[in-house]
Design a protein around this motif. Structure first.
Motif, PDB file in Angstrom:
ATOM      1  N   PHE A 125       0.868  -1.175   0.000  1.00  0.00           N
ATOM      2  CA  PHE A 125       0.000   0.000   0.000  1.00  0.00           C
ATOM      3  C   PHE A 125       0.903   1.222   0.000  1.00  0.00           C
ATOM      4  N   GLU A 126       0.325   2.384  -0.274  1.00  0.00           N
ATOM      5  CA  GLU A 126       1.120   3.597  -0.294  1.00  0.00           C
ATOM      6  C   GLU A 126       1.858   3.770   1.029  1.00  0.00           C
ATOM      7  N   MET A 177      -9.482  -5.188  18.062  1.00  0.00           N
ATOM      8  CA  MET A 177     -10.418  -5.500  19.138  1.00  0.00           C
ATOM      9  C   MET A 177     -10.082  -6.874  19.707  1.00  0.00           C
ATOM     10  N   LEU A 200     -10.710  -2.477  23.108  1.00  0.00           N
ATOM     11  CA  LEU A 200      -9.772  -1.873  22.167  1.00  0.00           C
ATOM     12  C   LEU A 200      -8.346  -2.264  22.535  1.00  0.00           C
ATOM     13  N   ARG A 256      -7.700  -7.480  -6.412  1.00  0.00           N
ATOM     14  CA  ARG A 256      -7.113  -6.168  -6.692  1.00  0.00           C
ATOM     15  C   ARG A 256      -8.194  -5.155  -7.030  1.00  0.00           C
ATOM     16  N   GLU A 257      -9.187  -5.621  -7.771  1.00  0.00           N
ATOM     17  CA  GLU A 257     -10.266  -4.710  -8.165  1.00  0.00           C
ATOM     18  C   GLU A 257     -11.012  -4.195  -6.944  1.00  0.00           C
ATOM     19  N   VAL A 258     -11.286  -5.118  -6.031  1.00  0.00           N
ATOM     20  CA  VAL A 258     -12.029  -4.720  -4.830  1.00  0.00           C
ATOM     21  C   VAL A 258     -11.185  -3.806  -3.957  1.00  0.00           C
ATOM     22  N   LEU A 259      -9.919  -4.189  -3.755  1.00  0.00           N
ATOM     23  CA  LEU A 259      -9.083  -3.409  -2.853  1.00  0.00           C
ATOM     24  C   LEU A 259      -8.758  -2.038  -3.428  1.00  0.00           C
ATOM     25  N   ARG A 260      -8.668  -1.973  -4.745  1.00  0.00           N
ATOM     26  CA  ARG A 260      -8.340  -0.693  -5.344  1.00  0.00           C
ATOM     27  C   ARG A 260      -9.513   0.273  -5.217  1.00  0.00           C
ATOM     28  N   ALA A 277     -19.631  -0.605  14.459  1.00  0.00           N
ATOM     29  CA  ALA A 277     -19.742  -0.960  15.869  1.00  0.00           C
ATOM     30  C   ALA A 277     -18.631  -0.254  16.619  1.00  0.00           C
ATOM     31  N   GLY A 278     -18.958   0.183  17.797  1.00  0.00           N
ATOM     32  CA  GLY A 278     -17.982   0.910  18.602  1.00  0.00           C
ATOM     33  C   GLY A 278     -17.520   0.069  19.765  1.00  0.00           C
ATOM     34  N   VAL A 320      -3.000   9.986   0.927  1.00  0.00           N
ATOM     35  CA  VAL A 320      -2.738   9.134  -0.229  1.00  0.00           C
ATOM     36  C   VAL A 320      -4.068   8.983  -0.958  1.00  0.00           C
ATOM     37  N   PRO A 321      -4.007   8.736  -2.261  1.00  0.00           N
ATOM     38  CA  PRO A 321      -5.262   8.670  -3.024  1.00  0.00           C
ATOM     39  C   PRO A 321      -6.240   7.673  -2.434  1.00  0.00           C
ATOM     40  N   THR A 360      -7.665   7.487   0.241  1.00  0.00           N
ATOM     41  CA  THR A 360      -7.605   7.283   1.686  1.00  0.00           C
ATOM     42  C   THR A 360      -7.753   8.640   2.342  1.00  0.00           C
ATOM     43  N   LYS A 378     -10.958   4.313   3.827  1.00  0.00           N
ATOM     44  CA  LYS A 378     -10.341   3.852   2.584  1.00  0.00           C
ATOM     45  C   LYS A 378     -11.430   3.391   1.630  1.00  0.00           C
ATOM     46  N   LEU A 386     -12.736   1.295  -1.492  1.00  0.00           N
ATOM     47  CA  LEU A 386     -12.397   0.037  -2.133  1.00  0.00           C
ATOM     48  C   LEU A 386     -13.362  -0.212  -3.284  1.00  0.00           C
ATOM     49  N   TRP A 387     -12.874  -0.948  -4.273  1.00  0.00           N
ATOM     50  CA  TRP A 387     -13.711  -1.350  -5.398  1.00  0.00           C
ATOM     51  C   TRP A 387     -14.385  -0.111  -6.012  1.00  0.00           C
ATOM     52  N   PHE A 410     -11.934   6.956  15.795  1.00  0.00           N
ATOM     53  CA  PHE A 410     -11.727   7.097  17.233  1.00  0.00           C
ATOM     54  C   PHE A 410     -12.621   8.235  17.734  1.00  0.00           C
ATOM     55  N   LEU A 450     -13.371   3.040  19.809  1.00  0.00           N
ATOM     56  CA  LEU A 450     -12.988   2.813  18.417  1.00  0.00           C
ATOM     57  C   LEU A 450     -14.189   2.243  17.680  1.00  0.00           C
ATOM     58  N   LEU A 453     -15.481   0.708  14.164  1.00  0.00           N
ATOM     59  CA  LEU A 453     -15.094   0.141  12.883  1.00  0.00           C
ATOM     60  C   LEU A 453     -16.341   0.003  12.029  1.00  0.00           C
TER      61      LEU A 453
END
Lengths: 195, 663
Positions: free
Chosen positions: A65-66, A118, A138, A191-195, B148-149, B570-571, B573, B614, B616-617, B627, B648, B650
């Motif tokens: 990742f970046e 968690m 946490l 990759r498609e999903v993560l991108r 959920a926290g 970053v792009p 994100t 972030k 995705l897809w 937070f 936290l 998520l």
């Protein structure tokens, strides 16, 4: 032994210094490093007066990742009761992290990461305590990792992870783990999903 | 922007509020906007989150969930002089008979835009909050979010040991979902929203647990499905919506400072639309029927809480618009049924009304609007004046450099039966929720008869626009209140053996006072990939000798600051930071310790939240870690209220669509 705040901060600092990617980077999301490991708690803290951690198992996935890499993982570890006054329980830590890697010499790869996750604790009790049998908390920490690549895809690794679980009485622990890793190209749909 | 285009723009977002009654801020004066990207990146999933992002003061909250709104310091606490409008439909919230704010028919995580408008309109002197839900894309689509926290400070495994400590809150899962089908002019949407908060504040738990049967803990559970059918075309827009919400609540009885475990069920069905006739004429209609049941979930027989409140609002308007004028004549009515004591009191009140709205724009930069409304009911023999009237006025002076100076003023007179003041309902036989033996008929103090609630509003904003997109806005505002009804809080924490608070119900009639304030706002890009908005607001109440007003007004912090910043290091994100600070505030109605006396005081406080997201897809998925209360200092907005700590959250958001025939 309580893992002190100063040492926790030091490890976190080392991990954070490694965050900017200092190794040659693969293209984002191009590969997946999948690792499975056995894990042990190597510190003794206050709660270990009542519980004895046993060997656990961990699964982790890392992708470029970046600025380094992103990781996600989970570690399962049972803790047995030392006395009848408390129930045994299982601890499942699910985390996500961001880190960087360094390859000083072939076939060695060093990496470090900051993690947040968690910790879910499921207690083996017959009567629920105040209506619930589990707790989630946490957990923050950092990890340092040594990998040795055996072949193009296969390798072994050892890892030390320092974690602070933010319960009312904070639980600081270091876990050591070792196991196998597999480096694969990320499927196109991944990759498609993560991108 | 011409008046006609402004009206048409307003109409496109509204099928209910007559265009002539739209707020003055048709342009960009007096408006704070929050877009969908900011909402998604912040992790907002509740109405309270949306208002916090918009800089609307979130008021006080006894239970961490219910809150009062004070958009941009434009209202004094407990004076609901603003209006909440969801997808063009006004949503009364905040009053004793109104729905819980979180029960409005929208999914907060799917909102397209929030606008907080502090300028007066002829229907709300203190401003308006507008929430627009995002329209689904063409074809089949689903969208939703879940989060959920996780909390800090739990005992963890130590709960079984001598080192056990009290438990901490659990927040969530919070989720919202929408499935939609859209084809041509038709759109069908089904939504569902759920939410959970499990509270463990030691200050709160004993008071609530005392009222439960068994060992239940303080918690809030929300479930709210809705179904809506829309038909839109260039010249018409129609909508039918059915919404149901159920909230297992710790209903705040503000007047006694206690929480009552209750179940609120809210049914609502509405139909609204407009149809253009020729170039300049149009008709609008709106029907809104709803019923709210409140049932206690307690074994304490001293809790007198059951209430059923039903209302039907109907309005039919004929309007004519031209380049400079808009005029609307509305005929409508309100039907209210209150059943606070089933079998004993079942009161139905009908209030037919007629209303005339006129807006005109004599020259560019000016806009005026007046409205006159009369209620035809003779239900209230204590009053003679039956005319509600309101007016607003706006002037904009634009400099050649693009900076602007805007002035706005307005007043509004509310009839008691229209404003639905508690005192008016008390005269109709209503009895406020009460706890304990002190539940005799509520007392009214102050004027011997009910007054029209009058609110005057004035403000000026000077906006400077700099090269690069940064704006600096200086706002001064003042509100004057007369004839309002307020609860008189007189609350003392009980002795240690009685964790519930002891209070007394009284309502003061004819309360008046003023609130003045100033605000500085800086907003704009901080770099090529960062944006921020800073607000600093100062307010000062003037009680003019009215102690009841003073006791309410000083609960508002005199100084508030908020900073909202978003960046993409970053792009794809993003990091979003929300920071706020409030000065200390006094709560004269609350005495924490009867032996020492004195006021309850909320200390000054700072709160920070950080969300990392972030995509995705493409833009279909967004994963997020947020937070909340990152400084991990107990954050309390009410002296006896719930305290929030670091957590936290998520979450993941998704938007997926399918158009038949397309790959």
């Amino acid at each position: 032994m309580r893992f002190g705040t100063a040492r926790f901060a030091l490890l976190a600092l080392v991990a954070s210094m490694a965050v900017p990617g200092v190794a040659a980077q693969d293209a984002a999301w191009s590969t997946l490093r999948i690792s499975v490991a056995g894990a042990e708690s190597v510190t003794r803290v206050g709660m270990h007066t009542w519980w004895r951690p046993t060997t656990g198992a961990a699964l982790r996935v890392e992708a470029p990742f970046e600025g380094g890499f992103l990781e996600a993982g989970a570690r399962f570890m049972p803790l047995g009761a030392r006395t009848d006054a408390v129930p045994s329980y299982t601890a499942l830590l699910a985390w996500a992290g961001w880190g960087g890697a360094w390859r000083p010499v072939r076939p060695v790869r060093l990496s470090a990461a900051l993690r947040a996750g968690m910790l879910r604790m499921d207690f083996a009790e017959d009567i629920a305590f105040a209506g619930v049998r589990s707790e989630s908390e946490l957990t923050l920490g950092g990890a340092a990792r040594l990998e040795i690549v055996l072949s193009g895809r296969l390798g072994v690794f050892a890892e030390a992870a320092a974690e602070r679980t933010l319960t009312a009485i904070e639980i600081d622990q270091v876990h050591a783990s070792a196991g196998l890793l597999l480096r694969v190209g990320a499927p196109r749909w991944v990759r498609e999903v993560l991108r | 922007m011409t008046l006609r285009s402004a009206l048409l723009a307003a109409l496109s977002a509204s099928a209910f509020v007559p265009a002539a009654a739209q707020p003055l801020a048709a342009a960009d004066a007096f408006v704070v906007r929050v877009d969908s990207a900011t909402i998604a990146r912040s992790g907002a999933s509740r109405v309270a989150d949306l208002l916090r992002l918009a800089g609307a003061h979130a008021g006080h909250s006894l239970d961490g969930f219910r809150l009062s709104f004070d958009p941009a310091g434009s209202s004094s606490p407990l004076f609901p002089t603003w209006q909440l409008v969801v997808d063009g439909v006004p949503m009364p919230v905040g009053g004793p008979f109104d729905r819980h704010p979180e029960l409005i028919p929208t999914v907060p995580g799917l909102v397209r835009e929030v606008r907080v408008i502090t300028a007066p309109s002829t229907r709300s002197a203190g401003g308006r909050i507008e929430i627009d839900t995002a329209r689904p894309p063409e074809g089949l689509s689903i969208a939703g979010h879940v989060s959920a926290g996780n909390e800090v400070g739990d005992p963890g495994p130590y709960r079984y040991t001598p080192l056990a400590t009290p438990n901490a809150d659990r927040i969530g899962p919070v989720f919202g979902f929408r499935g939609a089908v859209r084809a041509d002019a038709w759109r069908v949407e089904g939504t569902y929203r759920g939410d959970e908060i499990h509270m463990t504040d030691p200050a709160l738990e004993p008071r609530v647990r005392l009222l439960y049967r068994g060992t239940y803990r303080p918690r809030l559970l929300l479930a709210a499905p809705s179904l809506a059918v829309h038909r839109e075309s260039a010249r018409s827009r129609h909508r039918f919506q059915f919404h149901f919400g159920a909230l297992r609540d710790l209903r705040l009885v503000a007047e006694t400072g206690s929480e009552v475990p209750s179940l609120s069920r809210h049914w609502a069905a509405s139909a609204a639309g407009r149809q253009a006739i020729g170039r300049r004429w149009g008709v609008e209609y709106a029907l809104d029927a709803r019923q709210q049941d409140i049932l206690p979930r307690t074994a304490d027989q001293s809790v007198a809480f059951d209430q059923v409140f039903a209302r039907l609002d109907a309005e039919f308007a004929l309007r004519r618009e031209s380049r400079r004028f808009a005029i609307g004549l509305s005929l409508g009515g309100r039907l209210r049924r209150l059943d606070p004591m089933p079998g004993v009191l079942d009161r139905t009140v009908a209030v037919p009304s007629a209303r005339l709205d006129v807006a005109w724009q004599p020259t560019p930069g000016w806009r005026h609007a007046v409205a006159v409304e009369t209620a035809l009911s003779n239900e209230d023999p204590l009053r003679r004046n039956r005319l509600r009237h309101s007016a607003t006025w706006l002037q904009r002076i634009a400099s050649p450099g693009g900076s602007t100076f805007d002035l706005a003023a307005g007043w509004i007179v509310e009839m008691p039966e229209v404003a639905e003041q508690p005192a008016w309902w008390i005269l109709q036989g209503w009895r406020p929720p009460s706890i304990g033996a002190d539940d005799e008929s509520p007392r009214l103090t102050g004027a011997p008869y009910l007054l029209d609630a009058r609110t005057g509003s004035g403000q000026a904003e000077w906006t400077l626009r700099f090269r690069g997109g940064t704006t600096l806005a200086l706002l001064g505002f003042g509100r004057v209140y007369r004839g309002h009804t307020l609860p008189q809080i007189d609350l003392v924490a009980g002795p240690s053996l009685a964790p519930r608070l002891d209070g007394r119900e009284r309502f003061a009639i004819g309360v008046g006072g003023a609130l003045y304030g100033a605000r500085i706002r800086v907003a704009g890009p901080a770099s090529a990939v960062a944006w921020h908005r800073l607000d600093l607001t100062w307010t000062r109440p003037v009680a003019e000798g009215d102690e009841v007003y003073w006791r309410h007004a000083v609960t508002r912090p005199a100084v508030e600051a908020s900073w909202l910043a978003s960046t993409q290091p970053v792009p794809r994100t993003s990091i979003l930071v929300e920071a706020s600070a409030r000065s200390s505030a006094s709560w004269p109605g609350f005495v924490p310790d009867p032996t020492t006396g004195g006021y309850a005081v909320l200390p000054s406080r700072v709160d920070v939240s950080i969300a990392v997201s972030k995509n995705l897809w493409g833009d279909r998925l967004l994963v997020q870690a947020a937070f909340r209360h990152a400084l991990d200092r107990p954050f309390r907005t009410h002296p006896f209220g719930q305290s929030d700590r670091l957590a936290l959250h998520l979450g993941i958001r998704a938007q997926l669509g399918y158009v038949p025939g397309e790959s």
